[in-house]
Write a protein that holds these residues in place. Structure first.
Motif, mmCIF file in Angstrom:
data_model
loop_
_atom_site.group_PDB
_atom_site.id
_atom_site.type_symbol
_atom_site.label_atom_id
_atom_site.label_comp_id
_atom_site.label_asym_id
_atom_site.label_seq_id
_atom_site.Cartn_x
_atom_site.Cartn_y
_atom_site.Cartn_z
ATOM 1 N N ALA A 85 0.812 -1.219 0.000
ATOM 2 C CA ALA A 85 0.000 0.000 0.000
ATOM 3 C C ALA A 85 0.844 1.266 0.000
ATOM 4 C CB ALA A 85 -0.947 -0.008 1.208
ATOM 5 N N GLU A 86 2.050 1.210 0.553
ATOM 6 C CA GLU A 86 2.892 2.408 0.654
ATOM 7 C C GLU A 86 3.742 2.642 -0.594
ATOM 8 O OE1 GLU A 86 5.228 2.015 4.163
ATOM 9 O OE2 GLU A 86 3.508 2.235 5.536
ATOM 10 N N PHE A 87 3.645 1.732 -1.577
ATOM 11 C CA PHE A 87 4.554 1.789 -2.726
ATOM 12 C C PHE A 87 3.837 2.192 -4.015
ATOM 13 C CE2 PHE A 87 6.711 -0.952 0.255
ATOM 14 C CZ PHE A 87 8.053 -0.670 0.076
ATOM 15 N N THR A 88 4.545 2.933 -4.816
ATOM 16 C CA THR A 88 4.161 3.114 -6.213
ATOM 17 C C THR A 88 5.163 2.375 -7.080
ATOM 18 O OG1 THR A 88 5.447 5.157 -6.456
ATOM 19 C CG2 THR A 88 3.122 5.357 -5.759
ATOM 20 N N VAL A 133 -3.363 -7.455 -9.684
ATOM 21 C CA VAL A 133 -4.007 -6.354 -10.397
ATOM 22 C C VAL A 133 -3.237 -5.080 -10.083
ATOM 23 C CG1 VAL A 133 -6.098 -4.983 -10.737
ATOM 24 C CG2 VAL A 133 -6.271 -7.457 -10.300
ATOM 25 N N LEU A 134 -2.758 -4.411 -11.149
ATOM 26 C CA LEU A 134 -2.098 -3.122 -11.025
ATOM 27 C C LEU A 134 -3.038 -2.041 -11.529
ATOM 28 C CD1 LEU A 134 1.428 -4.046 -12.491
ATOM 29 C CD2 LEU A 134 0.734 -4.074 -10.083
ATOM 30 N N THR A 135 -3.172 -0.963 -10.756
ATOM 31 C CA THR A 135 -4.000 0.156 -11.205
ATOM 32 C C THR A 135 -3.146 1.414 -11.281
ATOM 33 O OG1 THR A 135 -4.723 0.606 -8.932
ATOM 34 C CG2 THR A 135 -6.146 -0.784 -10.298
ATOM 35 N N GLN A 136 -3.498 2.256 -12.225
ATOM 36 C CA GLN A 136 -2.724 3.475 -12.414
ATOM 37 C C GLN A 136 -3.177 4.545 -11.430
ATOM 38 O OE1 GLN A 136 -0.671 5.920 -16.002
ATOM 39 N NE2 GLN A 136 -2.349 4.566 -16.527
ATOM 40 N N ILE A 137 -2.201 5.239 -10.887
ATOM 41 C CA ILE A 137 -2.493 6.281 -9.911
ATOM 42 C C ILE A 137 -2.955 7.550 -10.634
ATOM 43 C CG2 ILE A 137 -1.498 7.727 -8.085
ATOM 44 C CD1 ILE A 137 0.464 5.455 -7.544
ATOM 45 N N ALA A 181 10.343 7.718 3.575
ATOM 46 C CA ALA A 181 11.501 7.969 2.717
ATOM 47 C C ALA A 181 12.726 7.196 3.147
ATOM 48 C CB ALA A 181 11.811 9.467 2.704
ATOM 49 N N LEU A 182 12.711 6.640 4.354
ATOM 50 C CA LEU A 182 13.861 5.887 4.833
ATOM 51 C C LEU A 182 13.891 4.469 4.264
ATOM 52 C CD1 LEU A 182 13.882 6.962 8.601
ATOM 53 C CD2 LEU A 182 15.252 7.875 6.711
ATOM 54 N N VAL A 183 12.785 4.028 3.696
ATOM 55 C CA VAL A 183 12.729 2.697 3.098
ATOM 56 C C VAL A 183 13.318 2.763 1.693
ATOM 57 C CG1 VAL A 183 11.238 0.804 2.349
ATOM 58 C CG2 VAL A 183 10.716 2.056 4.461
ATOM 59 N N ALA A 184 14.265 1.914 1.438
ATOM 60 C CA ALA A 184 14.957 1.940 0.145
ATOM 61 C C ALA A 184 14.017 1.522 -0.984
ATOM 62 C CB ALA A 184 16.166 1.013 0.173
ATOM 63 N N ASP A 185 14.270 2.094 -2.149
ATOM 64 C CA ASP A 185 13.519 1.678 -3.341
ATOM 65 C C ASP A 185 13.794 0.208 -3.645
ATOM 66 O OD1 ASP A 185 12.650 4.269 -3.582
ATOM 67 O OD2 ASP A 185 14.118 4.811 -5.129
ATOM 68 N N VAL A 186 12.806 -0.438 -4.207
ATOM 69 C CA VAL A 186 12.970 -1.823 -4.663
ATOM 70 C C VAL A 186 13.103 -1.794 -6.178
ATOM 71 C CG1 VAL A 186 12.010 -4.140 -4.692
ATOM 72 C CG2 VAL A 186 11.549 -2.624 -2.738
ATOM 73 N N LEU A 213 13.394 -1.007 -19.671
ATOM 74 C CA LEU A 213 13.020 -2.322 -19.132
ATOM 75 C C LEU A 213 13.417 -2.503 -17.675
ATOM 76 C CD1 LEU A 213 13.809 -4.581 -22.229
ATOM 77 C CD2 LEU A 213 11.617 -3.593 -21.539
ATOM 78 N N THR A 214 13.628 -1.402 -16.957
ATOM 79 C CA THR A 214 13.802 -1.458 -15.509
ATOM 80 C C THR A 214 12.507 -1.028 -14.838
ATOM 81 O OG1 THR A 214 14.656 0.811 -15.375
ATOM 82 C CG2 THR A 214 16.267 -0.982 -15.664
ATOM 83 N N VAL A 215 12.306 -1.518 -13.613
ATOM 84 C CA VAL A 215 11.110 -1.167 -12.842
ATOM 85 C C VAL A 215 11.548 -0.835 -11.421
ATOM 86 C CG1 VAL A 215 10.662 -3.604 -12.285
ATOM 87 C CG2 VAL A 215 8.810 -1.926 -12.122
ATOM 88 N N LYS A 216 10.890 0.143 -10.824
ATOM 89 C CA LYS A 216 11.265 0.576 -9.477
ATOM 90 C C LYS A 216 10.016 0.778 -8.635
ATOM 91 C CE LYS A 216 12.668 4.805 -8.839
ATOM 92 N NZ LYS A 216 13.512 6.027 -8.865
ATOM 93 N N ALA A 217 10.033 0.223 -7.416
ATOM 94 C CA ALA A 217 8.958 0.438 -6.447
ATOM 95 C C ALA A 217 9.450 1.442 -5.406
ATOM 96 C CB ALA A 217 8.566 -0.867 -5.785
ATOM 97 N N ASP A 218 8.716 2.533 -5.257
ATOM 98 C CA ASP A 218 9.140 3.642 -4.397
ATOM 99 C C ASP A 218 8.170 3.759 -3.220
ATOM 100 O OD1 ASP A 218 10.349 5.959 -3.440
ATOM 101 O OD2 ASP A 218 9.098 7.255 -4.709
ATOM 102 N N ASN A 219 8.710 3.747 -1.999
ATOM 103 C CA ASN A 219 7.873 3.929 -0.813
ATOM 104 C C ASN A 219 7.571 5.420 -0.672
ATOM 105 O OD1 ASN A 219 7.005 4.328 1.994
ATOM 106 N ND2 ASN A 219 7.574 2.181 2.258
ATOM 107 N N VAL A 220 6.328 5.798 -0.870
ATOM 108 C CA VAL A 220 5.950 7.213 -0.858
ATOM 109 C C VAL A 220 5.514 7.673 0.520
ATOM 110 C CG1 VAL A 220 5.309 7.213 -3.298
ATOM 111 C CG2 VAL A 220 3.597 6.602 -1.567
ATOM 112 N N VAL A 221 5.541 6.774 1.500
ATOM 113 C CA VAL A 221 5.159 7.125 2.870
ATOM 114 C C VAL A 221 6.384 7.297 3.758
ATOM 115 C CG1 VAL A 221 3.906 6.355 4.934
ATOM 116 C CG2 VAL A 221 2.930 5.987 2.657
#
Length: 350
Positions: free
Chosen positions: A267-270, A346-350, A287-292, A277-285
């Motif tokens: 829930a905290e990630f976009t 299921v992925l939904t667009q923000i 900032a101390l959590v590293a990107d995946v 062809l790279t993908v990144k999950a960013d914690n938007v809640v």
């Protein structure tokens, strides 16, 4: 007077007999396996399956009716590549594959030589000459006279030859596609032929089959052309999906594994897909959590697939599947694991 009537009667009988015989020939041509003529469906099928298939280098020339005889110099997305042998194709593919939503450009340096579908080799010295070759290919495709590339005949095969009286005149062993094409292309109006069945065919997906009649070959062609159309449609859907992925930012709306909904873990990630062809999950809640970070790939067969490969996160590693795309729009993408249909995402667009 009786003599005249007798003569007329005999002439009429002879004419009717000739007409009946001619009708029999006309009706049987293309239907009786011994009476395929140059204009029959069987002749067309064998001619088209035997044409030179130029689709293997379409990434280079964009023309399935011809292939480029190497060497050739090409400028690919601004980078000049000397294509000396087929091993150099990978250089071109690597450049084309760097980004999945860019407008790829391949410019060929004239002169170069092409092999046409009828095996003729032509020296092309200008863009105008090449445009004419491409136009001829498009016309052949529109008329259903282009090469059938979804199956190959396994050689040798034997052709039995007949005259118009349905009398066998000989036989011919065919050893290659080019030899088969030449026979069908040069078939005279006073010649009939049949194929000595059974023969073996190989489909483009690697499966083989036995063919025991002209009708059986036609059925196999219909099936493989239908699958080829499905593959082309899937490729178009894959291109559309790639564009949606790159243009948007997504969140996990639903992730069901073993009947358990675990979307809250994300829930905290976009999730952002880049065109390299790279993908990144960013914690938007937090900032101390590293990107995946990870990679992805969109592929297609007759269906569209999305492969995800994250690293460094237990939660996101669970998303590492090759997913079948069950549906998608500009706002939502529904996925099903190819190894376990009970696992869905299921992925939904923000």
């Amino acid at each position: 007077m009786k003599t005249i009537k007798s003569i007329l009667g005999i002439s009429l009988i002879a004419l009717l007999s000739f007409t009946s015989c001619q009708d029999e020939i006309d009706n049987q041509i293309g239907e009786n396996p011994n009476t395929n003529d140059a204009n029959s469906v069987a002749a067309s099928n064998y001619k088209r399956t035997a044409m030179h298939d130029g689709s293997f280098d379409d990434f280079l020339d964009g023309n399935s009716c011809s292939s480029i005889l190497l060497p050739v110099i090409a400028t690919v997305n601004g980078t000049q590549v000397s294509v000396i042998s087929q091993s150099d194709y990978q250089q071109v593919l690597n450049i084309l594959g760097q980004f999945n939503t860019d407008d790829d450009q391949v410019t060929l340096q004239f002169p170069f030589t092409v092999r046409l579908s009828n095996y003729t080799e032509v020296l092309v010295t200008s863009q105008g000459e090449y445009d004419a070759i491409i136009s001829a290919c498009e016309a052949a495709e529109a008329e259903g006279k282009d090469a059938i590339s979804c199956l190959d005949i396994e050689f040798p095969i034997t052709i039995l030859t007949y005259n118009l009286n349905f009398e066998q005149t000989g036989s011919l062993v065919i050893q290659s596609e080019q030899q088969l094409f030449a026979y069908m292309d040069n078939l005279g109006n006073d010649e009939l032929f049949s194929i000595s069945y059974p023969i073996s065919i190989m489909f483009s997906n690697g499966t083989s089959a036995s063919v025991d009649s002209d009708a059986s070959l036609q059925s196999s062609i219909n099936d493989c052309l239908e699958e080829q159309d499905a593959e082309e449609e899937a490729e178009e859907r894959a291109d559309a999906l790639e564009q949606i992925l790159v243009d948007g930012t997504f969140k996990v709306q639903s992730f069901v594994n073993s009947g358990v909904e675990s979307a809250n873990n994300y829930a905290e990630f976009t999730i952002d897909f880049a065109n390299d062809l790279t993908v990144k999950a960013d914690n938007v809640v937090n900032a101390l959590v590293a990107d995946v970070e990870g990679t992805y790939a969109v592929t297609s067969q007759t269906e569209v697939f999305l492969s995800l490969n994250f690293s460094g996160s237990t939660s996101f590693n669970l998303l590492n599947h090759t997913w079948e795309v069950t549906s998608f729009s500009s706002t939502s993408i529904s996925l099903k694991s190819t190894t376990n249909a009970a696992v869905t995402l299921v992925l939904t667009q923000i």
